[in-house]
Write a protein that holds these residues in place. Structure first.
Motif, PDB file in Angstrom:
ATOM      1  N   ARG A  28       0.838  -1.209   0.000  1.00  0.00           N
ATOM      2  CA  ARG A  28       0.000   0.000   0.000  1.00  0.00           C
ATOM      3  C   ARG A  28       0.866   1.249   0.000  1.00  0.00           C
ATOM      4  NH1 ARG A  28      -4.744  -0.509   4.303  1.00  0.00           N
ATOM      5  NH2 ARG A  28      -4.058   1.635   4.502  1.00  0.00           N
ATOM      6  N   ARG A  29       1.929   1.240   0.773  1.00  0.00           N
ATOM      7  CA  ARG A  29       2.836   2.389   0.818  1.00  0.00           C
ATOM      8  C   ARG A  29       3.512   2.590  -0.537  1.00  0.00           C
ATOM      9  NH1 ARG A  29       8.479   3.008   2.422  1.00  0.00           N
ATOM     10  NH2 ARG A  29       8.795   5.157   3.026  1.00  0.00           N
ATOM     11  N   SER A  30       3.891   1.501  -1.171  1.00  0.00           N
ATOM     12  CA  SER A  30       4.520   1.596  -2.487  1.00  0.00           C
ATOM     13  C   SER A  30       3.567   2.206  -3.515  1.00  0.00           C
ATOM     14  CB  SER A  30       4.967   0.211  -2.967  1.00  0.00           C
ATOM     15  OG  SER A  30       5.985  -0.276  -2.135  1.00  0.00           O
ATOM     16  N   VAL A  31       2.316   1.798  -3.471  1.00  0.00           N
ATOM     17  CA  VAL A  31       1.325   2.348  -4.404  1.00  0.00           C
ATOM     18  C   VAL A  31       1.117   3.834  -4.122  1.00  0.00           C
ATOM     19  CG1 VAL A  31      -1.120   2.297  -5.043  1.00  0.00           C
ATOM     20  CG2 VAL A  31       0.172   0.171  -4.850  1.00  0.00           C
ATOM     21  N   ARG A  32       1.004   4.198  -2.849  1.00  0.00           N
ATOM     22  CA  ARG A  32       0.810   5.605  -2.496  1.00  0.00           C
ATOM     23  C   ARG A  32       2.001   6.467  -2.894  1.00  0.00           C
ATOM     24  NH1 ARG A  32      -1.324   4.207   3.277  1.00  0.00           N
ATOM     25  NH2 ARG A  32      -3.533   3.905   2.853  1.00  0.00           N
ATOM     26  N   LYS A  33       3.188   5.899  -2.876  1.00  0.00           N
ATOM     27  CA  LYS A  33       4.382   6.659  -3.236  1.00  0.00           C
ATOM     28  C   LYS A  33       4.537   6.770  -4.755  1.00  0.00           C
ATOM     29  CE  LYS A  33       9.380   6.732  -2.432  1.00  0.00           C
ATOM     30  NZ  LYS A  33       9.522   8.084  -1.972  1.00  0.00           N
ATOM     31  N   THR A  34       4.189   5.721  -5.471  1.00  0.00           N
ATOM     32  CA  THR A  34       4.408   5.653  -6.904  1.00  0.00           C
ATOM     33  C   THR A  34       3.278   6.289  -7.709  1.00  0.00           C
ATOM     34  OG1 THR A  34       5.604   3.592  -6.546  1.00  0.00           O
ATOM     35  CG2 THR A  34       4.913   4.063  -8.797  1.00  0.00           C
ATOM     36  N   LEU A  35       2.056   6.138  -7.277  1.00  0.00           N
ATOM     37  CA  LEU A  35       0.896   6.563  -8.048  1.00  0.00           C
ATOM     38  C   LEU A  35       0.888   8.048  -8.411  1.00  0.00           C
ATOM     39  CD1 LEU A  35      -1.628   5.537  -9.412  1.00  0.00           C
ATOM     40  CD2 LEU A  35      -2.861   5.924  -7.281  1.00  0.00           C
TER      41      LEU A  35
END
Length: 72
Positions: A28-35
């Motif tokens: 979830r953190r990766s998606v929030r950072k990348t999106l």
């Protein structure tokens, strides 16, 4: 108009992510950072700024890599 909406959504997600930067690595953190950066790239692609879109897309890949656990 559509590109501006995509850009605004990216800004919103980036602001929401900001207080969560100290949390442990997770999907979830990766998606929030990348999106957000990926959305910025999409907005620039729609607007026809191909070089900027490519640079932002590569930045999104880098953000994803940095958000994952492991040696940096």
């Amino acid at each position: 108009m559509f590109a501006a909406l995509i850009f605004a959504i990216g800004v919103y997600i980036a602001v929401i992510y900001l207080p969560r930067t100290h949390k442990r690595p997770s999907w979830r953190r990766s998606v929030r950072k990348t999106l957000p950066v990926a959305l910025f790239a999409l907005a620039m692609l729609i607007e026809g700024h191909l070089v900027l879109a490519a640079a932002l897309a590569l930045g999104a890949v880098g953000d994803y890599a940095l958000s994952r656990p492991g040696e940096k």
